[in-house]
Design a protein around this motif. Sequence first.
Motif, PDB file in Angstrom:
ATOM      1  N   GLY A   1      -4.152   4.089   2.888  1.00 30.96           N
ATOM      2  CA  GLY A   1      -5.085   4.483   1.844  1.00 30.96           C
ATOM      3  C   GLY A   1      -5.161   3.429   0.755  1.00 30.96           C
ATOM      4  O   GLY A   1      -4.407   2.447   0.767  1.00 30.96           O
TER       5      GLY A   1
ATOM      6  N   ARG B   1      -7.576  10.352  -2.259  1.00 33.45           N
ATOM      7  CA  ARG B   1      -6.555   9.396  -2.693  1.00 33.45           C
ATOM      8  C   ARG B   1      -5.706   9.934  -3.842  1.00 33.45           C
ATOM      9  O   ARG B   1      -4.479   9.789  -3.838  1.00 33.45           O
ATOM     10  CB  ARG B   1      -7.238   8.093  -3.112  1.00 33.45           C
ATOM     11  CG  ARG B   1      -6.286   7.011  -3.597  1.00 33.45           C
ATOM     12  CD  ARG B   1      -7.043   5.784  -4.043  1.00 33.45           C
ATOM     13  NE  ARG B   1      -7.932   6.094  -5.168  1.00 33.45           N
ATOM     14  CZ  ARG B   1      -8.678   5.178  -5.813  1.00 33.45           C
ATOM     15  NH1 ARG B   1      -8.660   3.918  -5.408  1.00 33.45           N
ATOM     16  NH2 ARG B   1      -9.435   5.526  -6.821  1.00 33.45           N
TER      17      ARG B   1
ATOM     18  N   PHE C   1      -2.662  12.236  -2.951  1.00 33.68           N
ATOM     19  CA  PHE C   1      -1.633  11.735  -2.037  1.00 33.68           C
ATOM     20  C   PHE C   1      -0.225  12.232  -2.394  1.00 33.68           C
ATOM     21  O   PHE C   1       0.521  12.667  -1.505  1.00 33.68           O
ATOM     22  CB  PHE C   1      -1.672  10.202  -1.998  1.00 33.68           C
ATOM     23  CG  PHE C   1      -0.547   9.579  -1.239  1.00 33.68           C
ATOM     24  CD1 PHE C   1      -0.551   9.551   0.154  1.00 33.68           C
ATOM     25  CD2 PHE C   1       0.538   9.017  -1.904  1.00 33.68           C
ATOM     26  CE1 PHE C   1       0.500   8.974   0.860  1.00 33.68           C
ATOM     27  CE2 PHE C   1       1.591   8.438  -1.209  1.00 33.68           C
ATOM     28  CZ  PHE C   1       1.573   8.425   0.177  1.00 33.68           C
TER      29      PHE C   1
ATOM     30  N   ALA D   1      -6.849   9.337   1.778  1.00 32.41           N
ATOM     31  CA  ALA D   1      -5.509   8.871   2.147  1.00 32.41           C
ATOM     32  C   ALA D   1      -4.962   9.737   3.282  1.00 32.41           C
ATOM     33  O   ALA D   1      -5.238  10.942   3.350  1.00 32.41           O
ATOM     34  CB  ALA D   1      -4.571   8.936   0.952  1.00 32.41           C
TER      35      ALA D   1
END
Length: 405
Positions: free
Chosen positions: A191, A93, A96, A25
């Motif tokens: 993402g 991810r 994030f 991300a």
Amino acid sequence: MNEFTTYRLPNGIRGIHRCVRSNVAHCALIVNAGSRDELTAEYGLAHFTEHAFFKGTQRRRAWQVNCRLENLGGELNAFTTKEDTTIHATTLRGDFPKAAELIADIAFRSTFPDRELEREKEVICDEINTYKDSPADLIYDTFEDMLFEGSELGHNILGGKKALARFDGNAIRRFTARTHTTDQMVFSSIGNIAPQTVEAVADRYFGRQPATVRTTHRTAPDVRPPFERTITKHTHQTHCIIGSRACGIDDPRRLPLALLVNILGGPSANSLLNVVVREKHGLSYNIEASYTPYTDCGIVATYFSCDHGNTEQCIELIEAQMRRLRTETLTPRRLSMAKKQFIAQLAISLESNEGYMLGTGKSFLLHEEVDTMEQVYAKIEALTAAQLAEVAEEVLGVDSKLIYR
């Protein structure tokens, strides 16, 4: 805009997100404030502020800021331009929310401790020295300073050492209070994260910041007459820029000009300047044309370096190619090839999700909307040879020159 999800927090900070399949991300806080927003006594302060963001917050010391994402394998960075300041992060991810929290922490709760700032000044002085040792980089700023002399755009981003020595935490606070207002911010992300989750994360970490509105306004630079100047630098090669003022980001001529500049001296080996100056005559290893748009104006510049004795021949060849673009209409076949090449270059450049995220965030910051790539490609395909010839006549006809010898 179904390719993107947009939202606005109660304090005015806007957000834009694109969902893609990826384990990585990217996110960034983009602030519509750069070196052109500095007062005369503040030259270099926007860039210094960017560095100072990493020197500690109400919650973290400098080393904790730098290690927060790096310990997770992620990255945190920032950069300053003449019109914006961007703090961006790359993580897995699942991390994030940590990236968003860290960006909000340094953007809104930095403490700018004096000891850390004094140490960072030495780093920036070294950055300035490194820049001065690179004539290929320095000449661009010198040329732009001359082209926009006396205006907000007429000074370089790094500033000078004397001004840098005067800056402190209070100077940064005054600058950010005046320019880093919530109505001039966008949180951009990309993402494999649900839009609802992204907005919730943004609201949690950015939404509690009090709403602020910028009260200052930028002034477009006055048009200055063309100039020619040679500066003795005692370099091994001659470095030269031939350029002129051009249209800004919102001008409808921007896209035909971008295509025109790509034909003239873009990155491909078959650009006019590369074919004629480098391949045919063997006069220059580095030659390129570029277009830099700002919100209310822009700059088109052709740069080359060569042996001192080849300078005049290079200039003659470059001016001949510019004259060719002004006087000869592109054939349908040549125009079609140029469009296809330009579209492919854009598509390849946007394979980087980080680059895509930064580009869409900047567009949303300025225009409140973002074209999909299909929309951009359609606009390029609709360009005509007459449009390119008209723009060439306006922009490539009256040029200024700066030479380092």
